[in-house]
Design an enzyme around this catalytic site. Structure first.
Site, mmCIF file in Angstrom:
data_model
loop_
_atom_site.group_PDB
_atom_site.id
_atom_site.type_symbol
_atom_site.label_atom_id
_atom_site.label_comp_id
_atom_site.label_asym_id
_atom_site.label_seq_id
_atom_site.Cartn_x
_atom_site.Cartn_y
_atom_site.Cartn_z
ATOM 1 N N GLY A 169 2.038 1.702 0.353
ATOM 2 C CA GLY A 169 3.343 2.353 0.390
ATOM 3 C C GLY A 169 4.016 2.361 -0.979
ATOM 4 C CD GLU A 214 -2.113 2.056 2.361
ATOM 5 O OE1 GLU A 214 -3.041 2.176 1.533
ATOM 6 O OE2 GLU A 214 -0.945 2.419 2.119
ATOM 7 C CD GLU A 263 1.326 5.852 1.439
ATOM 8 O OE1 GLU A 263 1.653 4.699 1.807
ATOM 9 O OE2 GLU A 263 0.897 6.715 2.211
ATOM 10 C CB ALA A 313 4.186 -1.056 4.384
HETATM 11 N N1 3HC Z 1 3.615 -7.461 2.934
HETATM 12 C C1 3HC Z 1 4.055 -8.700 3.197
HETATM 13 N N2 3HC Z 1 3.694 -9.773 2.461
HETATM 14 C C2 3HC Z 1 2.872 -9.567 1.438
HETATM 15 C C3 3HC Z 1 2.366 -8.294 1.121
HETATM 16 C C4 3HC Z 1 2.788 -7.202 1.912
HETATM 17 N N3 3HC Z 1 2.370 -5.962 1.658
HETATM 18 N N4 3HC Z 1 1.566 -8.411 0.047
HETATM 19 C C5 3HC Z 1 1.554 -9.701 -0.293
HETATM 20 N N5 3HC Z 1 2.337 -10.407 0.541
HETATM 21 C C6 3HC Z 1 2.631 -11.845 0.464
HETATM 22 C C7 3HC Z 1 1.390 -12.674 0.734
HETATM 23 O O1 3HC Z 1 1.220 -12.907 2.107
HETATM 24 C C8 3HC Z 1 1.712 -13.951 -0.024
HETATM 25 O O2 3HC Z 1 2.592 -14.701 0.772
HETATM 26 P P1 3HC Z 1 2.545 -16.307 0.735
HETATM 27 O O3 3HC Z 1 2.841 -16.673 -0.677
HETATM 28 O O4 3HC Z 1 3.558 -16.693 1.712
HETATM 29 O O5 3HC Z 1 1.148 -16.675 1.141
HETATM 30 C C9 3HC Z 1 2.505 -13.453 -1.226
HETATM 31 O O6 3HC Z 1 2.962 -12.144 -0.868
HETATM 32 C C10 3HC Z 1 1.698 -13.329 -2.486
HETATM 33 O O7 3HC Z 1 0.510 -12.603 -2.198
HETATM 34 P P2 3HC Z 1 -0.901 -13.058 -2.792
HETATM 35 O O8 3HC Z 1 -1.101 -14.509 -2.595
HETATM 36 O O9 3HC Z 1 -1.914 -12.123 -2.238
HETATM 37 O O10 3HC Z 1 -0.648 -12.798 -4.342
HETATM 38 P P3 3HC Z 1 -1.597 -12.178 -5.445
HETATM 39 O O11 3HC Z 1 -0.811 -12.164 -6.690
HETATM 40 O O12 3HC Z 1 -2.926 -12.852 -5.415
HETATM 41 O O13 3HC Z 1 -1.867 -10.655 -5.003
HETATM 42 C C11 3HC Z 1 -1.288 -8.471 -4.246
HETATM 43 C C12 3HC Z 1 -0.827 -9.737 -4.977
HETATM 44 C C13 3HC Z 1 -2.417 -7.786 -5.039
HETATM 45 C C14 3HC Z 1 -0.109 -7.547 -4.125
HETATM 46 C C15 3HC Z 1 -1.849 -8.862 -2.860
HETATM 47 O O14 3HC Z 1 -0.883 -9.658 -2.215
HETATM 48 C C16 3HC Z 1 -2.144 -7.708 -1.953
HETATM 49 O O15 3HC Z 1 -3.200 -7.121 -2.067
HETATM 50 N N6 3HC Z 1 -1.234 -7.395 -1.024
HETATM 51 C C17 3HC Z 1 -1.417 -6.381 -0.022
HETATM 52 C C18 3HC Z 1 -1.312 -5.012 -0.589
HETATM 53 C C19 3HC Z 1 -1.467 -3.990 0.495
HETATM 54 O O16 3HC Z 1 -2.355 -4.065 1.321
HETATM 55 N N7 3HC Z 1 -0.596 -2.999 0.511
HETATM 56 C C20 3HC Z 1 -0.624 -1.999 1.520
HETATM 57 C C21 3HC Z 1 0.181 -2.435 2.675
HETATM 58 S S1 3HC Z 1 0.032 -1.345 4.051
HETATM 59 C C22 3HC Z 1 0.992 -0.032 3.627
HETATM 60 O O17 3HC Z 1 1.516 0.010 2.568
HETATM 61 C C23 3HC Z 1 1.149 1.010 4.668
HETATM 62 C C24 3HC Z 1 1.755 2.245 4.113
HETATM 63 O O18 3HC Z 1 0.744 3.147 3.837
HETATM 64 C C25 3HC Z 1 2.723 2.873 5.071
#
Ligand code: 3HC
Ligand code: NAI
Length: 691
Positions: A104, A127, A107, A65
């Site tokens: 997500g 998450e 998912e 998400a």
């Molecule tokens: N939403 C918004 N922005 C995101 C994001 C997300 N889910 N994931 C990454 N970004 C952004 C980061 O803030 C960063 O922005 P910036 O360049 O402005 O600082 C950019 O994307 C790149 O991210 P990273 O620097 O972390 O890049 P990496 O290549 O090192 O890692 C990644 C990539 C493994 C995808 C890592 O970003 C990550 O772990 N992201 C979060 C993943 C996550 O937690 N997903 C679950 C979200 S909650 C959800 O999905 C709820 C659902 O169940 C309903």
């Protein structure tokens, strides 16, 4: 080619419709992406295509998400609408995964009828790290594929499962050749059509849940085994409850309802707010306003380390683990031998390193008593005794032998980097690299920018930190930098509280309950009370002196502030209590009952105030950098977001009012910072401050 919207296209390859997302950086499920998916699937479902492939451009499949949308109103189609459109498609839907399918993103993929992936892909439901649970059916679909135990592990650890393992677990149906994802997905789609493969809906597959029915011990055992790890966090328990609901609910829909309710509870709560804040804080800390991303970096091919003690050895391991050769130089033969032995021992004891890996790493390491051996190093890190005269001597010598352009770094905990740099002819090459103990384990690296440190030296250090798996935070020169400077505030108050009537275990308990892994006195016992204590000079002037004189030097001697049994379990000590009471009597003070609330405020508010002073003096770039330091270097619970975030949550006005009250009662140690006063006067919070 049909453009669905700015981030989505719908194309055709024979009988197969291809929906392609392109929303950099990580194809997060923003309103635009959801809209594109919804419309894309609507049109593909209605078309004469016989199968549908969902694929992403850029570095990754959907990584979850869009976290920036959380906490606000959601626009556009909801994720469940998109998922229904996919799952109920009348033709096979194949998700084609590269990079990371997370949260997500996974998912969504679980609503496809099939999933293919390249070998380098990883999938997971992370998450929990954001203080959340998978809120789009993940907790209900995952156990239906991988079983309850594996699902519990995945949702509570958030770990990223490599494609090969995902295949074995049934999360992925086929691996396709690296770099040929689209071709592989199309071939799979054509095969699905030709073979009339069933439209598998994960939601209907109940066999693995049935197997877990009537076995509540699975959940009880899991909770028990992980109690320590999950302490204080809400999200792991909520994740477990969702998987429990998958097993015990009468239907998939009921399970979803339970998931939704718990998800919303977490989303609206302070823990997830703190953990989401931290996610961005960690990334923000890498951005330095006057050192842009494209600043050139110096190549670091060989590292030199001075001192093979506690820190030198641990620091060396970081580079060896990444394949960078290290030369350690010592003054004492015995210390060198001991240091090298400790490194080998650490590798041999590690559960992850295989014997041949230990040998490969040790082969990159050389030790010497000859300073000149550092001449060809690109980076030299000094980790000798914490004394300015010795540091200066070392840097003056380094200046003579290091090659031009070599970075000269000090691991000092408190000392003035500018003063150290002043003895060299190249202060632009000097920087502080403050690792934390144990240096091969702790994630934090404070990078200390001296007055004259060159920008490319800073850029190189920040990048190198990432390469060796550290989280770097830039700090300016001041005694103790960010972390230890704030820690001194807490230490001072903890010591004072003891002289006012709180026992060490009272203080430790309050900080432990707040979420720290241990309190300051338990920490001293672990580290050894005799660090920096010299027997010959000890005259029983402090509680610590007396404890050390009695050979109560901490866990290693079976007693310190606490008494320890043979399993190192701590018990409050009547001996320590008597020593403390004698000191109080001698000082003429009147001990009083001190509330837990006061203990917490006295230990934490001066830290927040010191953080404000650090910002005021420009020694940290932004409040969130301070939080990154405390979470990664000092065990501040991430679900409380770090001291500055906590200050915002309590309210800067409340912190200020308490500081003033303490100042009136106890003097200028509590003098409020001008920045704190200013924020309160303007009705602002730390989070309102710009870098
Ligand atoms: N939403 C918004 N922005 C995101 C994001 C997300 N889910 N994931 C990454 N970004 C952004 C980061 O803030 C960063 O922005 P910036 O360049 O402005 O600082 C950019 O994307 C790149 O991210 P990273 O620097 O972390 O890049 P990496 O290549 O090192 O890692 C990644 C990539 C493994 C995808 C890592 O970003 C990550 O772990 N992201 C979060 C993943 C996550 O937690 N997903 C679950 C979200 S909650 C959800 O999905 C709820 C659902 O169940 C309903
Ligand atoms: P240590 O006492 O374990 O090791 C220091 C080593 O340096 C000794 O082996 C000594 O023989 C060697 N040494 C002394 N003078 C030398 C010289 N001129 N050339 C080469 N080697 C020399 O000390 P420790 O704990 O490793 O600390 C080193 C530095 O790291 C200090 O500045 C300390 O403040 C800092 N530090 C320590 C942390 C800790 O938790 N121990 C944490 C973070 C920083």
């Amino acid at each position: 080619m049909a453009e669905i919207n700015s981030v989505t296209t719908l194309t055709r390859e024979g009988d197969v419709a291809i929906i392609t997302l392109n929303s950099p950086p990580v194809n997060a499920l923003s309103a635009k992406v959801r809209e594109g998916l919804y419309e894309g699937f609507k049109q593909a479902n209605a078309s004469d295509a016989k199968a549908i492939v969902l694929i992403c451009e850029g570095r990754t499949f959907i990584a979850g998400a869009d976290i920036t949308e959380f906490g606000g109103a959601m626009a556009g189609p909801g994720l469940p609408d998109v998922q229904d459109m996919m799952e109920n498609s009348p033709k096979p839907v194949i998700a084609a995964i590269h990079g990371t399918a997370l949260g997500g993103g996974l998912e969504v993929a679980l609503c496809a009828h099939y999933r293919v992936a390249v070998p380098s892909a990883r999938v997971g439901l992370p998450e929990v790290a954001l203080g959340l649970l998978p809120g789009a059916g993940g907790t209900q679909r995952l156990p239906r594929i991988v079983g309850v135990e594996a699902a519990l592990d995945m949702v509570t650890s958030g770990r990223h499962v490599p494609a090969k393992q995902a295949l074995a677990m049934g999360l992925v149906d086929e691996l396709v050749e690296e770099g040929k994802l689209l071709e592989g997905a199309l071939a799979f789609a054509k095969k699905a059509v030709a073979e009339n493969k069933p439209l598998v809906k994960v939601r209907d597959n109940n066999a693995k849940l049935e197997a877990a029915k009537g076995h509540p011990e699975i959940f009880a055992d899991f909770r028990k085994a992980n109690a320590r790890k999950f302490r204080g966090f809400l999200a792991p328990e909520y994740n477990i409850q969702c998987v429990e609901a998958a097993v015990n609910s009468g239907s998939f829909e009921e399970g979803l309802k339970a998931e939704r309710k718990l998800f919303m509870e977490l989303m609206m709560g302070p823990q997830s707010a703190a953990q989401r804040y931290y996610f961005f804080a960690e990334r923000q800390a890498q951005k330095i306003p006057d050192v842009p991303d494209d600043t050139p970096v110096r190549p670091i091919k060989r590292v030199g380390i001075l001192g093979a003690g506690t820190m030198g050895g641990g620091i060396a391991m970081n580079f060896l683990n990444t394949g960078i050769p290290v030369t350690i130089v010592e003054v004492q033969e015995a210390a060198l031998e001991r240091g090298l032995k400790v490194i080998r021992g650490n590798y041999e004891r590690s559960r992850t390193a295989k014997p041949e890996e230990t040998e490969a790493r040790m082969a990159l390491l050389s030790g010497s008593l000859d300073f000149d051996k550092l001449a060809d190093c690109d980076l030299i890190i000094e980790a000798v005794f914490e004394r300015m005269d010795i540091k200066k001597d070392v840097f003056a010598r380094l200046d003579k032998i290091a090659k031009p352009g070599a970075i000269l770094a000090s691991n000092t905990s408190y000392l003035d980097i500018d003063e150290i740099a002043s003895v060299t002819s190249r202060p632009q090459d000097v920087i502080g690299l403050h690792f934390f103990s144990p240096a091969n384990v702790m994630k934090l690296l404070e990078v200390i920018r001296g007055e004259k440190t060159a920008k490319d030296v800073i850029a190189t250090s920040m990048k190198l930190a990432k390469q060796i798996g550290k989280i770097a935070v830039l700090a300016g020169v001041c005694p103790g930098f960010i972390g230890n400077r704030m820690l001194s505030q807490r230490q001072r108050e903890a010591q004072k509280l003891v002289m006012e009537g709180a026992m060490p275990w009272d203080i430790d308990r309050v900080l432990y309950d707040f979420g720290f892994p241990m309190g300051p006195f338990a920490m001293s016992d672990l580290a050894g009370l005799d660090i920096g204590w010299v027997k010959e000079n000890s005259k029983g002037e402090t509680i610590r002196d007396v404890l050390c004189e009695m050979d109560r030097r901490g866990q290693k001697t079976g007693a310190g502030y606490y008494d320890y049994d043979e399993n190192r379990n701590a018990k409050p000590s009547p001996v320590t209590e008597k020593i403390i009471n004698d000191f109080i009597v001698k000082s003429g003070a009147n001990p009083r009952k001190i509330s837990d609330e006061e203990i917490l405020e006295r230990c934490v508010y001066p830290m927040i105030n010191e953080g404000a002073k650090i910002l005021e003096e420009g020694k940290a770039i932004r409040p969130s950098d301070i939080d990154v330091v405390w979470i990664n270097g000092y065990g501040w619970p991430v679900y409380r977001g770090g001291p500055m975030h906590y200050g915002d949550q309590v309210g800067p006005d409340k912190v200020l009012a308490k500081m003033k009250e303490f100042q009136t009662q106890m003097g200028d140690a509590f003098k409020p910072s001008a920045l704190l006063e200013k924020l309160v006067a303007e009705g602002k919070k730390f989070s309102d401050l710009k870098a």
